[in-house]
Motif scaffolding. Structure first.
Motif, mmCIF file in Angstrom:
data_model
loop_
_atom_site.group_PDB
_atom_site.id
_atom_site.type_symbol
_atom_site.label_atom_id
_atom_site.label_comp_id
_atom_site.label_asym_id
_atom_site.label_seq_id
_atom_site.Cartn_x
_atom_site.Cartn_y
_atom_site.Cartn_z
ATOM 1 N N ASP A 476 0.975 -6.745 -4.127
ATOM 2 C CA ASP A 476 0.712 -5.326 -3.913
ATOM 3 C C ASP A 476 1.951 -4.516 -3.545
ATOM 4 N N LYS A 478 4.690 -2.447 -0.997
ATOM 5 C CA LYS A 478 4.490 -1.332 -0.065
ATOM 6 C C LYS A 478 5.458 -0.215 -0.435
ATOM 7 N N ASP A 479 5.157 0.989 0.017
ATOM 8 C CA ASP A 479 6.001 2.125 -0.320
ATOM 9 C C ASP A 479 7.432 1.939 0.181
ATOM 10 N N ARG A 500 5.955 -0.351 -4.506
ATOM 11 C CA ARG A 500 4.641 -0.546 -5.106
ATOM 12 C C ARG A 500 4.768 -0.980 -6.564
ATOM 13 N N THR A 519 2.675 4.693 -9.439
ATOM 14 C CA THR A 519 2.419 3.511 -8.614
ATOM 15 C C THR A 519 0.931 3.312 -8.363
ATOM 16 N N SER A 521 -1.981 1.419 -5.612
ATOM 17 C CA SER A 521 -2.130 0.985 -4.229
ATOM 18 C C SER A 521 -2.253 -0.523 -4.108
#
Length: 548
Positions: A476, A478-479, A500, A519, A521
Motif C-alpha cells: 500500500d 504511504k504519502d 503510494r 495514487t 489509498s
C-alpha cells in the motif's frame, strides 16, 4: 536491495559451450529442458517447423483468449496487435498441444466491426508458446482503431488502439501515461482499472512487468480465500517454462487486461523480468555466468512472446535489442532505453554506497556505448518540440542524507555519473530545449529538476524527470515514506516525493507539459479509488517544474 557478490561474464560463445558441463548441477539444466535451453540460448528457432502439425482450431474446447489482447509501438501507418492462445494459462503448455493454430484477426474503425479496414490470418506456433504478433501496416495516421482475434469458434475481447501522427504533422497535444513495477504478490492491479478509463494516446511501461519471486497459493498480499494458485508459482522463475507460466499468471489479471485492451503500450524492461539487479551477463547471486545467460535467454524469450513487440525486437538467444525510437509528428520524440542489458556491473557490490573512484570511473556505462551513441545521434537530428526518454532507473542525483556521509544508489544513474554526464552534455550540445526523462523502478512518485550542477541548486535546469510509482510493488505504501524528510532536504532539485501506488499521466502541449500523479489509498484490497496527489507543469523553453 542488499549488496551481493557478482561474477564477471565474458563473451557469450565460450560460456554457452561451457554450459554443458553444468547440466547435472541445477534443476533447470536437466534432461530435455537442458537441451531446449541450450538450443534457444544459441539462436531462437524460426517461426514454425515442418514437423509442427496444424491443429484444427474448431477442436479447441476451452476459451483460448484468457489473457486478453494488446497493441503496441504505434507508428503513423501501423501498430502491433498481440494475443496468446492459452485455454489454461497456469499450465506449462497453456492447455494446447504442440501444434500450430490458425488465428484470424480483424481491424475496424468502429467497435462493432461494421467498418472493417483489414483482416487476415496468422499462425500461432508452439515454439513461441502460441503467441501472436501481427504487425499491421497501411493504416491512416493519428486514428483510433478496434481489433479482435478468432480461433475456431472462439472470439477474443475487442481491443482499442491508435496510430501515431505523421512525422511531418503539426499536432497541438499528446497525452500519455507512465507505469512500472507490478508485483502480483504485493497487491491488486486496481490502478490499471482506472488507467483503462483514461483518455490516452499511449502508455509507457517502464519495467518490472513481472517479478521472479515466489507467489504463494493465496496470491501473497492478495490473500485469496476463494481460490488457490498452483504450487509451481511458489518458487523463483528460472526456466523458460517458469517465465511463461508467470506471464500467464500476470496477464490473466482482469485489470491489466482492461488497460491493454484500452490503449497501445510501449514496453521496456528493468531487472525483475529476469532477475533482481542483474547487470549485462552478471547475475545477482554467486551463480556461474554461463548458467545465468541461459536464464536470461529464457526470460527474454518469454518477454517477447508476451508483449506487443515487432519482429526486430525478437531475441536471439540471450540478446534482445529493446531500445528503439518512436515519433509523434514533429511534436514528440520518444527514445526508449534499455538500462539493464548493456550496463557495467554495479559498483561496490551494489546497494546504497558512498561514491568513490569505482563508481566514478569515466569508462562506466549504464547504456553501453552503442546505445549511448544512438541516443546522442537521435537528439542531434531531432526536430521535435518535446524529447522524452522512457527508461528504468532514477536519473537525477538522489542523496539519502544532506550530511557529508551521504550515500547513493549504485543501481541507478548515481552509480554511473560519467555515463549520465555524457548524456547531459549531449542535451546541451544538441540544443534540445524540452527534455524529459520518464522513470520507474523505485516504487515512489517523484519529480525532479535536472540540474547542470547538482551541487548548485541555482545552476541551469536542463530538463525534468517524472518518476512513476509502482502499480502494486511495495504494497500500500504511504504519502510520506520514512525517508521523505531526509530525501527532500538532501535533494533541493526534488520537487515531489510520494510513496503510494498508482501511475502518472503527462499531457504535452504547445506551451507546457502537465504531469498528474495519480495514487490509490490501497492495493492490498481491490477497488480503491484513484486521486490526484499532485500536478506539475514545465513550460516550453523554460525547463523546471512548477506546481500546476
Amino acid at each position: 536491495m542488499t549488496p551481493v557478490q557478482r561474477r564477471t561474464a565474458g563473451t557469450h560463445a565460450p560460456e554457452l559451450r561451457a554450459a554443458a558441463a553444468h547440466i547435472a548441477r541445477r534443476r533447470f539444466l536437466t534432461g530435455t529442458a537442458a537441451a531446449a535451453a541450450l538450443a534457444f540460448a544459441v539462436d531462437l528457432p524460426r517461426t514454425g517447423t515442418a514437423s509442427a502439425a496444424e491443429l484444427d482450431a474448431r477442436k479447441i474446447a476451452e476459451n483460448p483468449f484468457t489473457l486478453g489482447v494488446a497493441s503496441g509501438d504505434p507508428r503513423p501507418d501501423g501498430v502491433v496487435l498481440w494475443t496468446r492462445l492459452a485455454p489454461r494459462p497456469y499450465e506449462p503448455y497453456s492447455g494446447l498441444p504442440t501444434s500450430r493454430v490458425s488465428v484470424r484477426w480483424e481491424l475496424a474503425r468502429d467497435a462493432n466491426f461494421r467498418r472493417i479496414v483489414f483482416r487476415g490470418h496468422t499462425q500461432a506456433h508452439p515454439e513461441l508458446h502460441h503467441s501472436v504478433h501481427v504487425d499491421v501496416r497501411g493504416l491512416a495516421s493519428d486514428r483510433v482503431y478496434y481489433y479482435r482475434f478468432r480461433a475456431g469458434t472462439w472470439l477474443s475481447p475487442v481491443g482499442r488502439t491508435r496510430t501515431a501522427p505523421l512525422r511531418t504533422a503539426r499536432i497541438s497535444s499528446l497525452r500519455f501515461a507512465a507505469v512500472s513495477c507490478q508485483a502480483y504478490h504485493d497487491g491488486y492491479f486496481t490502478a490499471y482499472r482506472h488507467l483503462a478509463q483514461e483518455d490516452l494516446d499511449v502508455v509507457f511501461h517502464l519495467g518490472d512487468y513481472l517479478y521472479e519471486y515466489a507467489v504463494t497459493s493465496s496470491g501473497g498480499a492478495r490473500a485469496y480465500t476463494d481460490r488457490r494458485l498452483p504450487a509451481h508459482f511458489n518458487r523463483e522463475t528460472v526456466t523458460l517454462e517458469d517465465y511463461r507460466m508467470r506471464y500467464g499468471l500476470y496477464k490473466s489479471d482482469p485489470d491489466l487486461m482492461a488497460a491493454h485492451a484500452a490503449h497501445p503500450f510501449v514496453v521496456t524492461w528493468d531487472d525483475h523480468e529476469t532477475e533482481n539487479n542483474y547487470a549485462t551477463g552478471t547475475p545477482e547471486n554467486d551463480v556461474p555466468p554461463e548458467e545465468f545467460l541461459l536464464r536470461r535467454a529464457a526470460a527474454y524469450r518469454a518477454y517477447w512472446e508476451n508483449q506487443p513487440l515487432r519482429k526486430p525486437q525478437q531475441p536471439r538467444g540471450p540478446d534482445m535489442r529493446l531500445y528503439r525510437r518512436l515519433s509523434f509528428g514533429r511534436f514528440a520524440q520518444f527514445d526508449i532505453l534499455d538500462t539493464r542489458q548493456y550496463r557495467s556491473n554495479q559498483a561496490y557490490g551494489d546497494g546504497w554506497q558512498t561514491p568513490g573512484p569505482e563508481s566514478e570511473d569515466p569508462s562506466r556505462t549504464l547504456t553501453g556505448e552503442t546505445q549511448e551513441q544512438w541516443l546522442l545521434d537521435g537528439w542531434r537530428t531531432s526536430g521535435a518540440t518535446w524529447n522524452v526518454v522512457p527508461q528504468q532507473v532514477t536519473f537525477a542525483r538522489r542523496r539519502n542524507l544532506s550530511t557529508p556521509d551521504f550515500k547513493l544508489s549504485m543501481d541507478s544513474w548515481d552509480g554511473y555519473p560519467a555515463s549520465r554526464q555524457r548524456l547531459m552534455d549531449g542535451v546541451e550540445r544538441s540544443g534540445i530545449k524540452n527534455f524529459m526523462v520518464l522513470t520507474g523502478d523505485v516504487h515512489t512518485g517523484n519529480a525532479y529538476d535536472l540540474k547542470k550542477d547538482w551541487n548548485d541548486p541555482a545552476s541551469r535546469t536542463l530538463g525534468t524527470e517524472i518518476v512513476a510509482t509502482s502499480i502494486a510493488s511495495g504494497k500500500d505504501g504511504k504519502d510520506k515514506p520514512l525517508d521523505w524528510a531526509a530525501h527532500m532536504a538532501a535533494n533541493p532539485h526534488m520537487r515531489f516525493y510520494n510513496g503510494r501506488r498508482g501511475y502518472v499521466t503527462v499531457t504535452l502541449g504547445e506551451r507546457q507539459a502537465r504531469s498528474d500523479f495519480k495514487t490509490l489509498s490501497a492495493v492490498t484490497k481491490s477497488g480503491a479509488p484513484v486521486t490526484t496527489a499532485a500536478s506539475f507543469v514545465t513550460e516550453v523553453g523554460d525547463p523546471g517544474l512548477k506546481p500546476a
